[in-house]
Write an enzyme that holds these catalytic residues in place. Structure first.
Site, PDB file in Angstrom:
ATOM      1  N   GLU A  22       0.831  -1.206   0.000  1.00 60.60           N
ATOM      2  CA  GLU A  22       0.000   0.000   0.000  1.00 60.60           C
ATOM      3  C   GLU A  22       0.864   1.254   0.000  1.00 60.60           C
ATOM      4  OE1 GLU A  22      -4.111  -1.568   2.019  1.00 60.60           O
ATOM      5  OE2 GLU A  22      -2.728  -0.526   3.335  1.00 60.60           O
TER       6      GLU A  22
ATOM      7  N   CYS B 226       3.702   8.663   0.419  1.00 59.70           N
ATOM      8  CA  CYS B 226       4.241   7.782   1.448  1.00 59.70           C
ATOM      9  C   CYS B 226       4.390   6.405   0.809  1.00 59.70           C
ATOM     10  CB  CYS B 226       3.270   7.749   2.624  1.00 59.70           C
ATOM     11  SG  CYS B 226       3.766   6.649   3.943  1.00 59.70           S
TER      12      CYS B 226
ATOM     13  N   CYS C  95       6.566  -6.521   7.365  1.00 61.79           N
ATOM     14  CA  CYS C  95       7.648  -5.964   8.184  1.00 61.79           C
ATOM     15  C   CYS C  95       7.948  -6.955   9.302  1.00 61.79           C
ATOM     16  CB  CYS C  95       7.191  -4.634   8.780  1.00 61.79           C
ATOM     17  SG  CYS C  95       8.454  -3.791   9.763  1.00 61.79           S
TER      18      CYS C  95
ATOM     19  N   CYS D  30       6.439  -3.933  15.941  1.00 61.47           N
ATOM     20  CA  CYS D  30       5.924  -2.871  16.823  1.00 61.47           C
ATOM     21  C   CYS D  30       4.468  -3.186  17.192  1.00 61.47           C
ATOM     22  CB  CYS D  30       6.020  -1.505  16.142  1.00 61.47           C
ATOM     23  SG  CYS D  30       7.713  -1.030  15.764  1.00 61.47           S
TER      24      CYS D  30
ATOM     25  N   CYS E  58       1.332  -1.372  15.388  1.00 68.24           N
ATOM     26  CA  CYS E  58       1.380  -1.163  13.931  1.00 68.24           C
ATOM     27  C   CYS E  58       0.736  -2.298  13.156  1.00 68.24           C
ATOM     28  CB  CYS E  58       2.842  -1.004  13.509  1.00 68.24           C
ATOM     29  SG  CYS E  58       3.045  -0.729  11.748  1.00 68.24           S
TER      30      CYS E  58
ATOM     31  N   SER F 296      12.077   7.041   7.512  1.00 68.37           N
ATOM     32  CA  SER F 296      11.704   6.779   8.901  1.00 68.37           C
ATOM     33  C   SER F 296      12.193   5.400   9.336  1.00 68.37           C
ATOM     34  CB  SER F 296      10.177   6.850   9.023  1.00 68.37           C
ATOM     35  OG  SER F 296       9.782   6.677  10.358  1.00 68.37           O
TER      36      SER F 296
ATOM     37  N   SER G   2      11.440   6.692  14.940  1.00 71.43           N
ATOM     38  CA  SER G   2      10.224   6.358  15.683  1.00 71.43           C
ATOM     39  C   SER G   2      10.625   6.014  17.110  1.00 71.43           C
ATOM     40  CB  SER G   2       9.520   5.169  15.022  1.00 71.43           C
ATOM     41  OG  SER G   2       9.223   5.503  13.684  1.00 71.43           O
ATOM     42  N   LEU G   3      10.494   6.994  17.978  1.00 72.99           N
ATOM     43  CA  LEU G   3      10.971   6.824  19.354  1.00 72.99           C
ATOM     44  C   LEU G   3       9.851   6.258  20.244  1.00 72.99           C
ATOM     45  CD1 LEU G   3      13.418   7.225  21.195  1.00 72.99           C
ATOM     46  CD2 LEU G   3      12.688   9.587  21.566  1.00 72.99           C
TER      47      LEU G   3
ATOM     48  N   CYS H  34      -0.933   6.894   9.568  1.00 76.20           N
ATOM     49  CA  CYS H  34       0.251   6.181  10.050  1.00 76.20           C
ATOM     50  C   CYS H  34      -0.056   4.827  10.658  1.00 76.20           C
ATOM     51  CB  CYS H  34       0.951   6.984  11.139  1.00 76.20           C
ATOM     52  SG  CYS H  34       1.417   8.591  10.616  1.00 76.20           S
TER      53      CYS H  34
END
Ligand code: SAH
Length: 349
Positions: free
Chosen positions: A92, A105, A112, A116, A119, A191, A214-215, A333
């Site tokens: 996507e 984006c 992935c 996380c 996500c 990112s 990405s903290l 996001c």
């Protein structure tokens, strides 16, 4: 095995053209078709003879993105694409319209493996890396479809760009190439979830892009709960790599911080974050987390977001709260995901 022509640099293409004993000027001509016009087949290269187009087709393949589905937000015209790749895998990408132009984006991997907790892209793990051509062709397909010029690119779609380092570097070289789309490196953001060796390698390239990190948490206890990658590279090590990065590149780092209710959104967290980032050339982007059903993360209330943001400001940290674009089409996001029930069997190469 046909060669991936869209991933080739100008120089590499010119060597291929020479090997086929074609005249030199063909390189510029073909490269323009590929990277300016963004064609997805050799048959579209209408100023080449049929015989030459067939010869190219025998030797090379153009890895392009096919539009499987397109959704347009009623609120803000954000467009979300579901693309299929040559092997039927799905990714996507999102196009957002801003005052200054169009930002896309793009995805860097199918799925992935970073895990996380909040996500959607990581729910089914990693399927494979994208080739440079497949990252590029997301942009080319959208430009052709929408008839607009994409001026800004963010590598914030599906996948972890630094987990596909070499292909992403080649993508950057190609998308910024003057003979191609010629997008300015300053208009590109990359990112990462915090792969420290990747950040160090990127610093050596000394690129003018914006690095986003990405903290999402100010300490190891919370960050490790939210992001498994933190068990490998902890907050202190990550921040020290970031400080080194800004020193070596003179570029400001952008820290992403997704606010999850009762997880990382307390005033204490804000204070801890401010002291962690003190004196650093950076910016904090606060994103009220987008709720993904399977993750169970709840978004922070507007009051908590406001308080968190004020506390950072009062402590001298540059901060903005990210607008949510495309909220009616799950384009915001962390909401990008493969529709795993659907697999298109394209004719294999
Ligand atoms: N792998 C890279 C880039 C892809 S994600 C990275 O981790 O940075 C792009 C951004 O969206 C990251 O900051 C990521 O942490 C964030 N994100 C993921 N899921 C989210 C969600 N549900 N709500 C808000 N932000 C999310």
């Amino acid at each position: 095995m046909k060669k991936d022509i869209l991933s080739m640099t100008y120089e590499e293409l010119s060597r291929e053209i020479a090997a086929l004993e074609l005249p030199k000027y063909r390189t510029a001509q073909i490269y323009r078709w590929l990277h300016r016009a963004g064609v997805s087949s050799f048959s579209e290269m209408t100023d080449l003879s049929k015989e030459l187009r067939e010869r190219l087709n025998d030797n090379f393949v153009i890895f392009s993105c096919n539009i499987e589905k397109k959704q347009i937000s009623e609120y803000d015209n954000t467009v979300k694409y579901l693309f299929s790749l040559c092997d039927g895998e799905l990714i996507e990408s999102v196009v957002m319209q801003y005052k200054y132009g169009y930002t896309m984006c793009v995805s860097s991997q199918v799925g992935c493996r970073m895990g996380c907790r909040f996500c959607a892209s990581t729910l089914n793990g990693l399927v494979r890396n994208l080739y440079p051509s497949e990252i590029l062709s997301q942009i080319y397909a959208a430009e052709r479809d929408l008839q607009v010029r994409i001026s800004h690119v963010v590598l914030m779609g599906m996948g972890e760009p630094l987990d596909n380092f070499d292909n992403v570097m080649r993508f950057l070289k190609l998308i910024t190439d003057e003979s191609g789309k010629n997008i300015s490196m300053r208009h590109i953001s990359l990112s990462t979830c915090g792969i420290v060796p990747g950040i160090e390698k990127l610093a050596q390239r000394d690129l003018q892009l914006t690095l986003s990190v990405s903290l999402h948490a100010p300490n190891d206890r919370i960050r490790s709960e939210m992001m498994p990658v933190n068990k490998k590279w902890q907050v202190a090590e990550l921040i020290s790599a970031c400080r080194k990065y800004t020193k070596e590149t003179s570029r400001r780092i952008s820290f992403e911080y997704a606010l999850v209710a009762d997880k990382n959104d307390s005033p204490e967290c804000a204070a801890e974050l401010a002291s962690l980032l003190k004196g650093m050339l950076c910016h904090v982007n606060l994103i009220p987390v987008n709720e993904v059903k399977e993750t169970g993360c709840r978004t922070s209330s507007p009051e908590r977001v406001k308080r968190f943001s004020e506390l950072l400001s009062e402590n001298g940290i540059n901060v903005t709260v990210r607008r949510r674009l495309g909220r009616d089409i799950d384009a915001a996001c962390g909401q990008l995901r493969q529709n795993s029930t659907k697999h298109i069997n394209k004719e294999q190469l």
